[in-house]
Design a protein around this motif. Structure first.
Motif, mmCIF file in Angstrom:
data_model
loop_
_atom_site.group_PDB
_atom_site.id
_atom_site.type_symbol
_atom_site.label_atom_id
_atom_site.label_comp_id
_atom_site.label_asym_id
_atom_site.label_seq_id
_atom_site.Cartn_x
_atom_site.Cartn_y
_atom_site.Cartn_z
ATOM 1 N N PRO A 55 0.839 -1.201 0.000
ATOM 2 C CA PRO A 55 0.000 0.000 0.000
ATOM 3 C C PRO A 55 0.875 1.251 0.000
ATOM 4 O O PRO A 55 1.998 1.235 0.505
ATOM 5 N N SER A 56 0.358 2.325 -0.568
ATOM 6 C CA SER A 56 1.117 3.577 -0.582
ATOM 7 C C SER A 56 0.928 4.300 0.752
ATOM 8 O O SER A 56 -0.030 4.043 1.492
ATOM 9 N N ILE A 57 1.817 5.220 1.021
ATOM 10 C CA ILE A 57 1.706 6.020 2.248
ATOM 11 C C ILE A 57 0.424 6.836 2.206
ATOM 12 O O ILE A 57 -0.278 6.960 3.211
ATOM 13 N N ARG A 58 0.087 7.357 1.048
ATOM 14 C CA ARG A 58 -1.138 8.148 0.902
ATOM 15 C C ARG A 58 -2.382 7.302 1.198
ATOM 16 O O ARG A 58 -3.312 7.749 1.858
ATOM 17 N N GLN A 59 -2.409 6.059 0.712
ATOM 18 C CA GLN A 59 -3.546 5.164 0.987
ATOM 19 C C GLN A 59 -3.647 4.861 2.478
ATOM 20 O O GLN A 59 -4.745 4.839 3.036
#
Length: 131
Positions: A55-59
């Protein structure tokens, strides 16, 4: 969220070789601006960055904010959301060896490369006999 007791990081899914590094990371990045259980939630969501699904940091930040909003609706409390840069800084301080191990599996070394050379040599020998 209850603020009446000290919470601890859940280390059940973290391999023994990485537990101490994650424990040190957690203790080092204890933000006094938030209650203990909210800091634990921030850390748990940050740890999910090491998930093999990448997962991305933004997600993860969006999921954390969603959890805090839901808690606010259910409890009537108004937890403060960490900013994206604040959360990014926390995630990027995770032990790199832990993240790499969890995302990509067992690490490789020079001996793994050399061991695979036997098979490459074997393959080139069999193809040279075909010609």
């Amino acid at each position: 969220m209850t603020h009446s007791h000290k919470t601890t990081m859940p280390l059940g899914n973290i391999t023994a070789e990485h537990r101490e590094a994650v424990r040190k990371w957690s203790n080092k990045h204890h933000n006094l601006s938030y209650p203990d259980d909210q800091v634990t939630l921030h850390h748990c969501v940050a740890l999910f960055y090491a998930d093999p699904r990448r997962p991305s940091i933004r997600q993860l930040h969006a999921a954390l904010c969603e959890m805090l909003d839901r808690d606010s609706v259910l409890s009537g409390a108004c937890p403060v959301h960490p900013t994206l840069p604040e959360f990014r800084k926390l995630v990027l301080t995770l032990p790199a060896t832990f993240v790499d191990h969890m995302r990509y599996g067992r690490s490789w070394n020079i001996w793994d490369v050399l061991a695979s050379s036997d098979e490459v040599g074997f393959a080139s020998e069999t193809t040279s006999h075909v010609n």
